[in-house]
Design a protein around this motif. Structure first.
Motif, PDB file in Angstrom:
ATOM      1  N   GLU A 169       0.831  -1.208   0.000  1.00  0.00           N
ATOM      2  CA  GLU A 169       0.000   0.000   0.000  1.00  0.00           C
ATOM      3  C   GLU A 169       0.862   1.253   0.000  1.00  0.00           C
ATOM      4  O   GLU A 169       0.575   2.218  -0.723  1.00  0.00           O
ATOM      5  N   ALA A 170       1.921   1.255   0.799  1.00  0.00           N
ATOM      6  CA  ALA A 170       2.795   2.431   0.860  1.00  0.00           C
ATOM      7  C   ALA A 170       3.435   2.709  -0.500  1.00  0.00           C
ATOM      8  O   ALA A 170       3.507   3.868  -0.936  1.00  0.00           O
ATOM      9  N   VAL A 171       3.867   1.670  -1.188  1.00  0.00           N
ATOM     10  CA  VAL A 171       4.520   1.831  -2.485  1.00  0.00           C
ATOM     11  C   VAL A 171       3.532   2.332  -3.539  1.00  0.00           C
ATOM     12  O   VAL A 171       3.834   3.265  -4.301  1.00  0.00           O
ATOM     13  N   ILE A 172       2.330   1.746  -3.570  1.00  0.00           N
ATOM     14  CA  ILE A 172       1.343   2.162  -4.580  1.00  0.00           C
ATOM     15  C   ILE A 172       0.875   3.590  -4.315  1.00  0.00           C
ATOM     16  O   ILE A 172       0.694   4.386  -5.247  1.00  0.00           O
ATOM     17  N   VAL A 186      -1.816  -2.244 -11.198  1.00  0.00           N
ATOM     18  CA  VAL A 186      -1.447  -3.264 -10.215  1.00  0.00           C
ATOM     19  C   VAL A 186      -1.916  -4.622 -10.725  1.00  0.00           C
ATOM     20  O   VAL A 186      -3.065  -4.765 -11.163  1.00  0.00           O
ATOM     21  N   THR A 187      -1.029  -5.601 -10.681  1.00  0.00           N
ATOM     22  CA  THR A 187      -1.372  -6.939 -11.140  1.00  0.00           C
ATOM     23  C   THR A 187      -0.764  -7.973 -10.214  1.00  0.00           C
ATOM     24  O   THR A 187       0.228  -7.711  -9.529  1.00  0.00           O
ATOM     25  N   GLY A 188      -1.370  -9.145 -10.159  1.00  0.00           N
ATOM     26  CA  GLY A 188      -0.852 -10.200  -9.295  1.00  0.00           C
ATOM     27  C   GLY A 188      -1.576 -11.511  -9.560  1.00  0.00           C
ATOM     28  O   GLY A 188      -2.616 -11.533 -10.218  1.00  0.00           O
ATOM     29  N   VAL A 199      -5.433  -3.797  -1.357  1.00  0.00           N
ATOM     30  CA  VAL A 199      -4.890  -2.440  -1.395  1.00  0.00           C
ATOM     31  C   VAL A 199      -5.652  -1.571  -2.389  1.00  0.00           C
ATOM     32  O   VAL A 199      -5.993  -0.414  -2.087  1.00  0.00           O
ATOM     33  N   CYS A 200      -5.951  -2.108  -3.565  1.00  0.00           N
ATOM     34  CA  CYS A 200      -6.678  -1.313  -4.567  1.00  0.00           C
ATOM     35  C   CYS A 200      -8.091  -0.992  -4.117  1.00  0.00           C
ATOM     36  O   CYS A 200      -8.634   0.069  -4.442  1.00  0.00           O
ATOM     37  N   PRO A 209      -8.719   5.383  -7.363  1.00  0.00           N
ATOM     38  CA  PRO A 209      -8.717   4.074  -8.032  1.00  0.00           C
ATOM     39  C   PRO A 209      -7.539   3.927  -8.990  1.00  0.00           C
ATOM     40  O   PRO A 209      -7.114   4.894  -9.616  1.00  0.00           O
ATOM     41  N   VAL A 210      -7.014   2.716  -9.068  1.00  0.00           N
ATOM     42  CA  VAL A 210      -5.935   2.422 -10.013  1.00  0.00           C
ATOM     43  C   VAL A 210      -6.374   1.259 -10.891  1.00  0.00           C
ATOM     44  O   VAL A 210      -7.223   0.449 -10.505  1.00  0.00           O
ATOM     45  N   GLU A 211      -5.793   1.186 -12.070  1.00  0.00           N
ATOM     46  CA  GLU A 211      -6.088   0.079 -12.977  1.00  0.00           C
ATOM     47  C   GLU A 211      -5.631  -1.225 -12.324  1.00  0.00           C
ATOM     48  O   GLU A 211      -4.510  -1.322 -11.810  1.00  0.00           O
ATOM     49  N   SER A 212      -6.486  -2.236 -12.354  1.00  0.00           N
ATOM     50  CA  SER A 212      -6.209  -3.471 -11.613  1.00  0.00           C
ATOM     51  C   SER A 212      -6.494  -4.691 -12.483  1.00  0.00           C
ATOM     52  O   SER A 212      -7.584  -4.802 -13.055  1.00  0.00           O
TER      53      SER A 212
END
Length: 383
Positions: A169-172, A186-188, A199-200, A209-212
């Motif tokens: 979370e801190a990095v994003i 963000v992908t995983g 986190v997203c 919001p970020v692309e996930s």
């Protein structure tokens, strides 16, 4: 003697699983060759080609995290991202000095377990759909005890207490603040998908919001595990014995549900339920809709299909299973407040329907490296 035989059988099964998975990963590396992807002629629709390119690019970056953790040669790891024109950056170069001090413990653990990496796209842009910044998170390695510990936290909905989630979370957040949340993707896979979703989801609730894009994200709560046990029995046991066992399991499950509802209705935390519903509606208002890459036959993630099935006779407010996990009320006094990541109001579901040769194969990332894999895409929302 029986224990020795069981141990040897388990070892043989695990070794065969490793060999099979390694072979499929090698095939996936060939199928996901960027030269084939960027110049594919099998799809005339430019939009379809773009989606294929993005899916394969993101899967390659996640594979790079797997191989890095496995100690593969540096050149072999780097091929995963250099061939799609990305390069990794040290996490310390992303965070501020104050954040490095604050998250010193988490950074030490990350250097040891190597869960995720931050990638920046090179100036060459082979695909117009390639995101500028990508955070890629690997999934569970069965031989890594910390991974299994985090898997348990997923089931108990306590993944937010992990060092992985805190540092992620801190990095994003820092990437979003410095470069714009719209430029971050963000992908995983598996465990990494769960951490990314958590986190997203938080960021979407904060209006960032970020692309996930998440491959085989787990929907593995205590309740869903009971359902999965029934499916396993259905596929393994003989028909007659299976019918008896499944009926008994269903009766036990229904009785447990009835008792749980009575108990929770009497002692349930109304504040927690109202908060969960408010968050669910806030997520819907934020219009955050992650891409979830699922396999209908994957016991880990297939419950998302049930989650997003429409409720014909009840509103979302009444259908509390869509936005709240009441079973967590039983143990929250012992473990602390849980935090859901899987109960979301909208998603783009990319679902493979074909039955795999081996059931365990349904959960593997290499499925999504094939540019010609057949799957259905559905934009779904509950609110």
């Amino acid at each position: 003697m029986a224990s020795v035989f069981a141990f040897l059988s388990l070892g043989i099964f695990y070794k065969s699983y490793i060999l099979y998975n390694t072979r499929k990963e090698t095939e996936a590396r060939k199928k996901g060759d960027p030269e084939l992807i960027y110049h594919t002629q099998n799809h005339k629709d430019e939009t379809s080609v773009g989606k294929i390119q993005k899916r394969v690019i993101l899967a390659r970056l996640v594979y790079g995290m797997y191989d890095r953790f496995r100690g593969k040669p540096a050149k072999e790891c780097q091929e995963w991202w250099t061939m799609v024109h990305y390069h990794p950056l040290p996490l310390e170069s992303i965070l501020t000095q104050d954040e490095i001090k604050t998250y010193a413990r988490e950074l030490r653990k990350e250097r040891k377990h190597q869960y995720f990496g931050v990638f920046l796209r090179n100036k060459e842009r082979p695909s117009s759909v390639a995101p500028d910044w990508v955070v890629a998170i690997r999934g569970t390695e069965p031989v890594a005890l910390p991974d299994l510990h985090n898997d348990l936290k997923i089931v108990l909905e306590m993944l937010h207490t992990s060092s992985l989630s805190r540092l992620l979370e801190a990095v994003i957040r820092r990437l979003g603040a410095e470069h714009g949340y719209s430029n971050v993707c963000v992908t995983g896979h598996s465990l990494g998908a769960a951490a990314g979703l958590l986190v997203c989801r938080r960021l979407a609730l904060k209006g960032c919001p970020v692309e996930s894009h998440f491959f085989n994200p787990p929907f593995a709560t205590l309740e869903s595990l009971v359902c999965s046990c029934g499916r396993i029995m259905t596929s393994v046991l003989s028909e007659k014995f299976m019918a008896i066992c499944v009926n008994a399991l269903e009766e036990l499950y229904e009785a447990g549900n009835h008792m749980r509802d009575k108990v929770l209705h009497a002692v349930g935390d109304a504040h927690m339920r109202s908060k969960a519903l408010a968050e669910f509606k806030a997520l819907a208002a934020a219009k955050w809709s992650p891409y979830l890459y699922l396999n209908e036959h994957d016991l880990v993630c297939s419950e998302y299909l049930s989650h997003f099935s429409n409720t014909a006779h009840r509103s979302v407010d009444e259908d509390w299973k869509k936005w709240y996990s009441p079973v967590t009320e039983i143990y929250r006094n012992f473990l602390g407040d849980p935090e859901t990541f899987h109960l979301i109001p909208a998603a783009v579901l990319c679902t493979i329907k074909k039955y795999p040769v081996r059931r365990v194969s349904a959960h593997m990332l290499w499925n999504w490296m094939d540019p010609d894999i057949q799957y259905e895409v559905n934009q779904t929302k509950l609110v």
